[in-house]
Design an enzyme around this catalytic site. Structure first.
Site, short mmCIF file in Angstrom:
data_model
loop_
_atom_site.label_atom_id
_atom_site.label_comp_id
_atom_site.label_asym_id
_atom_site.label_seq_id
_atom_site.Cartn_x
_atom_site.Cartn_y
_atom_site.Cartn_z
CB CYS A 393 -17.41 -48.65 33.23
SG CYS A 393 -19.06 -49.13 33.09
CE LYS A 435 -22.33 -56.80 27.27
NZ LYS A 435 -22.59 -55.89 27.43
#
EC number: 3.1.3.95
Length: 601
Positions: A393, A435
């Site tokens: 990212c 997550k």
């Protein structure tokens, strides 16, 4: 890496931020979590006996600090009188009403903000007190008497204990005296995990260039890099990657040797800078298993990646030969945080059923989950078909870890075991600096939803050292592995409560979830668990399954006892002559003793 406001202990809890709940939520897509019981605010009308707060069970090393009479402004039952106990670890409240028992047990690390509510001249009942914002979707309000600055002592103490680093106090993880048979810090060892994957080999080598964190202070000390690449090449590549987070191997496919490599964005800038060493380095990654084209998955929306050029960042352009660039359109941490804030507004304290679906849609939370899941599926699909990938990212942690860890869960059954999952979290989230909604794979994971809830609850509790600080170098500096207890020590001391009874090991199975909004549901057991009116009971299927397992164990034990009794020699008895003759006459006839045991299986 995410940032936090000053009151939130930001330097401690960054490895897994609030927005990183998204990956734990996505993990739930793989198995049916509705069958497991949840932890909830305890509200019952059948408890007539009130235990004094002196009987609250404290952890080893936990000390009482203050106890005070307050009124808890319960969003579900109205004002409730009781006592609050504050220790160096938690805030504990119990009501004194014998008709309605309300208890709260909140680790202080979960608190993100403490504010004073009203003033000495405030008018209205219960208008003077404290307003506490928590990181687990709750807001707590306590009213106190309005004379003599009655809240000053509790406010000052709570503020200091909830944010210890800002007041030169020790985190509870350094104070606790909990002892476990297993040292959870031994769960993950980088070299052991690389060897399990078959490394090093003739295409990939292990580099210790970062042993003193000189190359990259947010990377681990052990790195897997292309065999042809020398350490001096790595230094030149680091100069062209944001925060020096160079492309390194995270996972390799044992059969086709395709790899998942993670890194940060290249420092292209507005002038379109190039770095021949970086370009050659990515070519080495492609050549390692002769991938026709190296696929670079950029987690960001393309417009964001272009905008990053203005701050010196950017993305891999056409100058990278034999490479294709795919943008996955996953929003940044700021958008995620705002979405989570909107979600909190609709789930706590009340859920408005008449507009539930439209309200949930307006948060865009499930859309973000869909995009991350879809991206991870694309990564896993490329690797399973023999194509190596690079994932990044902006700085290569939040979204990057979400994508790599979820893809590895799909590809590698080892990470779907209890201990393997612990390794995955240590490797992809903690070691590299940082997550997890309908049933799809109820038998593929050895662990259950309770493990996910335990992990999320202990992200902020400061009870364990597992999630403290930003990266491995800072954890070494603060001697976390020496002076604190690992969360895995707790988990592995009572694995039975974290195991999935439906787990069926299938070593070569690759999971292929469906990234569709039709298959996504909100994780009620986490987001709405504090609402006592929305409770999920244990699945009758799971309950019956556990009963049958217990019955099976009982029958097996009886069978073992019978087999032992059959194998023991018969007792010696006195025989008369007629008995002896009968025995001798039948001695040539063999006899068979069978024990028939009926079971429901």
């Amino acid at each position: 890496m995410t940032s936090r406001p000053a009151e939130c202990c930001e330097v401690v809890l960054d490895p897994l931020s609030r927005a990183d709940i998204i990956a734990v939520h996505i993990l739930k897509i793989f198995f049916d979590s509705a069958s497991f019981p949840r932890v909830s605010l305890q509200v019952s009308r059948d408890s007539l006996k009130m235990e004094p707060l002196t009987d609250v069970l404290l952890l080893p090393g936990e000390d009482r600090v203050i106890e005070k009479e307050v009124i808890y402004i319960c969003p579900f039952n109205g004002p409730v009188k009781g006592k609050v106990l504050i220790t160096n670890y938690r805030l504990y409240f119990r009501s004194s009403d014998t008709d309605l028992t309300v208890t709260l047990d909140v680790p202080l690390g979960t608190i993100s903000r403490v504010e004073k509510m009203g003033g000495a001249s405030s008018r209205g009942e219960n208008s003077y007190g404290l307003d506490i914002t928590c990181k687990d979707m709750r807001n707590l309000r306590f009213a106190l008497k309005q004379e003599g600055h009655s809240r000053r002592d509790i406010f000052d103490l709570l503020f200091r204990l909830a944010f210890p680093l800002s007041h030169n106090l020790s985190l509870f993880a350094y104070v606790t005296q909990e002892k476990y048979e297993e040292n959870g810090w031994n769960v993950y060892k980088a070299m052991d995990e690389l060897r399990r994957q078959g490394l090093p080999n003739n295409k990939w080598r292990i580099s210790f260039i970062n042993k003193s964190y000189e190359l990259c202070d947010t990377y681990p000390t052990v790195l897997a890099v292309p065999y042809k690449c020398k350490d001096e090449d790595l230094r030149r590549v680091a100069a062209f990657r944001s925060r020096a987070r160079i492309p390194v191997l995270s996972w390799i496919h044992r059969e086709n040797q395709a790899v998942i490599v993670r890194c940060s964005q290249p420092l292209v800038g507005m002038s379109g800078k190039r770095n021949k060493d970086d370009e050659r380095y990515l070519e080495m990654i492609r050549e390692a298993n002769d991938t026709p084209k190296l696929t670079i998955f950029d987690a960001r929306p393309s417009v964001n990646a272009v905008a990053n050029k203005a701050t010196g960042g950017g993305y891999e352009g056409d100058e990278y030969q034999n490479a294709e660039l795919v943008f996955l359109d996953i929003q940044n941490i700021h958008v995620m945080r705002e979405s989570l804030k909107k979600l909190k507004d609709i789930v706590y304290p009340n859920v408005e059923e008449s507009h539930w679906l439209s309200s949930l849609e307006s948060t865009h939370w499930l859309e973000h989950i869909k995009l991350v899941l879809s991206g991870a599926i694309q990564v896993a699909d490329k690797v399973s078909t023999g194509n190596s990938v690079v994932v990044h990212c902006s700085d290569g942690w939040d979204r990057t870890a979400q994508l790599t860890s979820l893809a590895m869960l799909m590809l590698d059954s080892h990470y779907r075991t209890l201990r393997g999952f612990e390794v995955l979290i240590e490797k992809e989230w903690i070691s590299f600096g940082h997550k997890f909604a309908s049933p799809q794979f109820p038998t593929a994971f050895e662990f259950n939803e309770r493990l996910l809830l335990t992990i999320l609850d202990n992200l902020y509790s400061c009870r364990f050292g597992t999630f403290l600080y930003n990266c491995e170098s800072v954890r070494d500096q603060h001697e976390v592995r020496i002076k604190t207890v690992s969360l895995w020590s707790l988990v592995n001391s009572k694995t039975d409560i974290y195991l999935n009874p439906f787990y069926t090991p299938e070593p070569n199975m690759v999971l292929c979830p469906v990234a569709s909004m039709r298959h996504l549901e909100l994780w009620v057991s986490y987001y709405i668990r504090w609402n006592p009116r929305i409770r999920q009971q244990q699945s009758p299927v799971e309950q019956r399954y556990k009963e049958l397992l217990a019955l099976r164990d009982e029958y097996l034990k009886k069978l073992e006892e019978l087999q032992l009794s059959d194998s023991s020699p018969p007792p010696r008895v006195a025989h008369n002559s007629s008995t002896s003759n009968t025995s001798s006459s039948n001695s040539s006839t063999p006899s068979t003793h069978c024990t028939h045991l009926q079971t429901p299986f």
